[in-house]
Design a protein around this motif. Structure first.
Motif, mmCIF file in Angstrom:
data_model
loop_
_atom_site.group_PDB
_atom_site.id
_atom_site.type_symbol
_atom_site.label_atom_id
_atom_site.label_comp_id
_atom_site.label_asym_id
_atom_site.label_seq_id
_atom_site.Cartn_x
_atom_site.Cartn_y
_atom_site.Cartn_z
ATOM 1 N N MET A 1 0.778 -1.236 0.189
ATOM 2 C CA MET A 1 0.133 -0.034 0.020
ATOM 3 C C MET A 1 0.986 1.159 0.014
ATOM 4 S SD MET A 1 -2.879 1.032 2.887
ATOM 5 C CE MET A 1 -4.072 0.112 2.453
ATOM 6 N N LYS A 2 0.453 2.151 -0.836
ATOM 7 C CA LYS A 2 1.129 3.508 -0.964
ATOM 8 C C LYS A 2 1.027 4.466 0.320
ATOM 9 C CE LYS A 2 1.540 3.543 -5.871
ATOM 10 N NZ LYS A 2 1.249 4.113 -7.012
ATOM 11 N N ARG A 3 2.053 5.168 0.586
ATOM 12 C CA ARG A 3 1.736 6.292 1.776
ATOM 13 C C ARG A 3 0.595 6.882 1.254
ATOM 14 N NH1 ARG A 3 7.308 8.495 4.138
ATOM 15 N NH2 ARG A 3 8.157 6.318 4.723
ATOM 16 N N GLU A 4 0.343 7.457 0.298
ATOM 17 C CA GLU A 4 -1.071 8.126 0.122
ATOM 18 C C GLU A 4 -2.259 7.386 0.423
ATOM 19 O OE1 GLU A 4 -3.153 10.829 -3.582
ATOM 20 O OE2 GLU A 4 -1.137 10.128 -3.859
ATOM 21 N N GLU A 5 -2.168 6.434 -0.189
ATOM 22 C CA GLU A 5 -3.571 5.521 0.071
ATOM 23 C C GLU A 5 -3.735 5.164 1.596
ATOM 24 O OE1 GLU A 5 -3.406 2.808 -4.108
ATOM 25 O OE2 GLU A 5 -2.156 1.979 -2.236
ATOM 26 N N LEU A 6 -2.584 4.849 2.121
ATOM 27 C CA LEU A 6 -2.633 4.535 3.894
ATOM 28 C C LEU A 6 -3.304 5.964 4.523
ATOM 29 C CD1 LEU A 6 -1.866 2.869 6.169
ATOM 30 C CD2 LEU A 6 0.287 4.069 5.975
ATOM 31 N N ALA A 7 -2.783 7.140 3.887
ATOM 32 C CA ALA A 7 -3.258 8.187 4.655
ATOM 33 C C ALA A 7 -4.721 8.582 4.357
ATOM 34 C CB ALA A 7 -2.339 9.600 4.082
ATOM 35 N N GLY A 66 -1.095 13.342 12.178
ATOM 36 C CA GLY A 66 -0.124 13.351 11.331
ATOM 37 C C GLY A 66 0.829 12.302 12.525
ATOM 38 N N TYR A 67 1.027 12.382 13.430
ATOM 39 C CA TYR A 67 1.698 11.692 14.519
ATOM 40 C C TYR A 67 1.232 10.249 14.585
ATOM 41 C CZ TYR A 67 3.841 9.671 19.010
ATOM 42 O OH TYR A 67 4.315 9.114 19.834
ATOM 43 N N LEU A 68 -0.203 9.909 14.638
ATOM 44 C CA LEU A 68 -0.926 8.586 14.389
ATOM 45 C C LEU A 68 -0.730 7.977 12.982
ATOM 46 C CD1 LEU A 68 -4.191 9.676 16.219
ATOM 47 C CD2 LEU A 68 -2.266 8.128 17.186
ATOM 48 N N LEU A 69 -0.745 8.704 12.017
ATOM 49 C CA LEU A 69 -0.479 8.176 10.741
ATOM 50 C C LEU A 69 1.107 7.696 10.702
ATOM 51 C CD1 LEU A 69 -1.298 7.440 8.105
ATOM 52 C CD2 LEU A 69 -0.826 9.755 7.353
ATOM 53 N N ARG A 70 1.998 8.374 11.130
ATOM 54 C CA ARG A 70 3.554 7.746 11.254
ATOM 55 C C ARG A 70 3.538 6.725 12.197
ATOM 56 N NH1 ARG A 70 7.128 6.407 8.600
ATOM 57 N NH2 ARG A 70 9.112 6.356 9.646
ATOM 58 N N LEU A 71 2.850 6.589 13.172
ATOM 59 C CA LEU A 71 2.831 5.348 14.190
ATOM 60 C C LEU A 71 2.314 4.364 13.239
ATOM 61 C CD1 LEU A 71 1.558 6.431 17.580
ATOM 62 C CD2 LEU A 71 3.915 5.703 16.968
ATOM 63 N N LEU A 72 1.210 4.491 12.817
ATOM 64 C CA LEU A 72 0.463 3.430 11.913
ATOM 65 C C LEU A 72 1.635 2.944 10.717
ATOM 66 C CD1 LEU A 72 -1.807 1.501 10.945
ATOM 67 C CD2 LEU A 72 -2.699 3.342 9.744
ATOM 68 N N GLU A 73 2.181 3.739 10.102
ATOM 69 C CA GLU A 73 3.108 3.364 8.856
ATOM 70 C C GLU A 73 4.361 2.476 9.693
ATOM 71 O OE1 GLU A 73 4.585 7.226 7.568
ATOM 72 O OE2 GLU A 73 3.153 7.119 6.159
ATOM 73 N N GLU A 79 5.599 -5.121 10.841
ATOM 74 C CA GLU A 79 5.005 -6.100 10.276
ATOM 75 C C GLU A 79 5.173 -6.752 9.109
ATOM 76 O OE1 GLU A 79 0.586 -5.660 10.338
ATOM 77 O OE2 GLU A 79 0.568 -5.180 12.512
ATOM 78 N N ASP A 80 5.688 -5.936 7.907
ATOM 79 C CA ASP A 80 6.101 -6.374 6.727
ATOM 80 C C ASP A 80 7.537 -6.892 6.805
ATOM 81 O OD1 ASP A 80 3.885 -5.661 5.550
ATOM 82 O OD2 ASP A 80 4.673 -3.671 4.485
#
Length: 82
Positions: A1-7, A66-73, A79-80
């Motif tokens: 999944m691309k970062r943009e899709e994740l966001a 933004g912080y939560l998104l970075r944690l998710l990434e 996991e990957d």
């Protein structure tokens, strides 16, 4: 999944959360010191940049998202790797 899709996916899910769910998400993932930092930083930035009241009120939330998104990434990357 691309970062943009994740966001975009994260933003969609986040927008559907109620206040209780957001509070639980924050409590489980963001240290209180970090929340305090974002509030102080946003206030200082808003003063320096002379932001209007609407932007001033929304800035801490934007920083937290933004912080939560970075944690998710980071978690997805770990996991990957396994």
């Amino acid at each position: 999944m691309k970062r943009e899709e994740l966001a975009w996916g994260f933003a969609e899910i986040f927008s559907e959360l109620n206040v209780e769910e957001i509070n639980e998400l924050l409590a489980n993932n963001v240290p209180l010191e970090t929340l305090d930092f974002f509030n102080a930083y946003a206030e200082s930035f808003a003063d320096t940049e002379e932001l209007d009241s609407y932007s001033r009120q929304r800035l801490p939330n934007l920083l937290i998202v933004g912080y939560l998104l970075r944690l998710l990434e980071e978690r997805l990357l770990r996991e990957d790797a396994h």
